[in-house]
Structures are given as C-alpha cells and as structure tokens.
Design a protein around this motif. Structure first.
Motif, PDB file in Angstrom:
ATOM      1  N   GLY A   1      -5.058  33.495  17.804  1.00  0.00           N
ATOM      2  CA  GLY A   1      -5.586  33.728  16.461  1.00  0.00           C
ATOM      3  C   GLY A   1      -4.534  34.325  15.553  1.00  0.00           C
ATOM      4  O   GLY A   1      -3.486  34.796  16.000  1.00  0.00           O
TER       5      GLY A   1
ATOM      6  N   LEU B   1     -10.985  33.011  22.455  1.00  0.00           N
ATOM      7  CA  LEU B   1     -10.171  31.804  22.286  1.00  0.00           C
ATOM      8  C   LEU B   1      -8.778  31.968  22.892  1.00  0.00           C
ATOM      9  O   LEU B   1      -8.125  30.993  23.240  1.00  0.00           O
TER      10      LEU B   1
ATOM     11  N   MET C   1     -11.888  35.648  18.676  1.00  0.00           N
ATOM     12  CA  MET C   1     -10.468  35.307  18.803  1.00  0.00           C
ATOM     13  C   MET C   1      -9.960  35.645  20.203  1.00  0.00           C
ATOM     14  O   MET C   1      -9.181  34.887  20.791  1.00  0.00           O
TER      15      MET C   1
ATOM     16  N   ASP D   1      -9.986  30.654  13.797  1.00  0.00           N
ATOM     17  CA  ASP D   1      -8.612  30.755  14.285  1.00  0.00           C
ATOM     18  C   ASP D   1      -7.777  31.641  13.369  1.00  0.00           C
ATOM     19  O   ASP D   1      -6.760  32.200  13.789  1.00  0.00           O
TER      20      ASP D   1
ATOM     21  N   LYS E   1      -7.834  23.650  12.251  1.00  0.00           N
ATOM     22  CA  LYS E   1      -8.204  25.040  12.519  1.00  0.00           C
ATOM     23  C   LYS E   1      -9.293  25.499  11.544  1.00  0.00           C
ATOM     24  O   LYS E   1      -9.560  24.835  10.540  1.00  0.00           O
TER      25      LYS E   1
END
Length: 239
Positions: free
Chosen positions: A135, A132, A129, A85, A7
């Motif tokens: 997070g 993604l 985040m 992350d 990460k």
C-alpha cells in the motif's frame, strides 16, 4: 517505473482544489478513485468528471475530524468499493490570526482536521492494506509545518504534528511493504490559500498549481516498490 493502472485510491478532500486535481490525475492513470468531502453536490460533480475518464469512482460525505463518522464511512467504502491500495490524506483547513486573538475553538478545529483527521482515516484504512501486504499512504503537510511564522500557529502546529506522525508511521509500516510519504508543498493556488496570498501579496498565477502537485504524487506512486520517497518539498520557482 511501475504502472498503477487498476489500483484503488482514496483521496480525502477530493471534491475541489488540490484533492480534485489529485483524483483526476490518478484517474488518468487508470486508478479507480473514491473521494471524500463535506459537500455532496461538489462530490457528485467531481465523481462524474472522474468517471468520464473510464474508471470507477464513488464518494462519501463525512468530516475527517469526526472519529465515529470516519470509522463508519471508511468501512462502508471498503465493503462496497474494495480495499484501497492508495490513500492520499489531503483534507485540511486553514485560518490565520495572532495566537492571542484566534478563537480557541477555531484553533482546536484546525488541529483536529489537519492532524487527527489523517490519523483517523489512516487507522481505518490500514488494516486492509496490511491484509493486502502492500500500500501507499501519502500525507499532505506543508512548508508551514517545517517552519512556523507569525499568524500561522494553529496551521503550523497541525502540519508539524502530521510530519512527525507520518515519519514514525513510515518506519513502522515499511516492514510490511507499505510506503508512507510526507509532502510539504509551499503555497498552492487554491480557495484555501487565497488569504495567504493576500497577506504576502503573492501572485496566484506564479505559485504552484494543483496540477503540479498532482503530477508529483503520480510519479511517486509509480516508483518501483523497492523504492520509497519518504519526504519531499515542492516549491514555487519564482512566486
């Protein structure tokens, strides 16, 4: 517990003290780490230490209280290092004195750094985040934010505000699989706490050490993604 190896983390105020301990603890788990601060030399030294642990590391020089600097430098970091992350909002300052006597500019600077700083940094990091779909944001507050004391008006106000912001953000972002946690440690032996220890006659060897706090952060991040430790206080056993 899940692995956090591979990460990417951003640690503000990561060149010394508590921030450095957190950055090194994450690197020991195989996390690539970016750190921020205001002193290029100490940042470079810490990045060299992190890289010796076999992970990627970089740094950025900026003041978290400067909205323009934060936006520009975080964007540069994400473009060059990758989306984060993990965000550890650790950067902070402290000064202690009576409410009447403390300089107004100093009072304002503490609030801007300790409250607006995490706000600016989180706002800059969050869009990636959200993209993604996951997070972790950990905001470092203080027990001084849970209860005010004489001569801590500015520091307590800033840390109490951070607790409120962080809790609200937790409720908002958990639906997006982003965990937001607030940590409220008691005094940790560091350069910033030396004045507090003088005032309270505290023993630097008996209070929390940066490494103790860093261990807690690593353990929190390793929790299964379905679990969220929203807040926690870490105290010295017998200072």
């Amino acid at each position: 517990m899940q692995s956090i190896k591979g990460k990417k983390a951003l640690v503000t105020g990561g060149s010394r003290g508590l921030g450095k301990a957190i950055a090194l603890a994450l690197a020991n788990e195989g996390v690539d780490v970016a750190i921020t601060g205001r002193n290029k030399n100490t940042l470079e030294e810490t990045v060299n230490e992190i890289e010796k642990l076999g992970v990627k590391a970089t740094y950025s020089v900026f003041n978290v209280a400067d909205k323009g600097e934060v936006k520009k430098e975080i964007e540069t970091l994400i473009n060059s290092f990758g989306a984060f992350d993990i965000l550890i909002n650790n950067a902070g300052i402290a000064a202690f004195g009576s409410f009447i006597e403390m300089d107004e500019d100093e009072w304002e600077e503490i609030v801007k750094t300790n409250l607006f700083g995490p706000y600016y940094v989180s706002k800059a990091v969050l869009p990636s985040m959200v993209d993604l779909g996951s997070g972790d944001i950990i905001n470092v507050s203080s027990t001084a934010g849970l209860k005010g004391n004489a001569v801590t008006s500015a520091y307590s106000a800033s840390k109490a505000g951070l607790i409120g912001m962080s809790e609200s953000l937790m409720f908002e972002l958990r639906k997006k699989n982003i965990r937001v946690s607030t940590l409220t440690p008691s005094t940790i032996a560091s350069e910033m706490s030396k004045d507090v220890l003088k005032i309270t006659d505290g023993d630097p060897d008996k209070v929390l050490q940066p490494e103790d706090f860093a261990e807690l952060i690593v353990d929190m991040l390793k929790l299964n993604k379905r679990a969220l430790l929203a807040s926690a206080s870490l105290w010295s056993t017998n200072p």
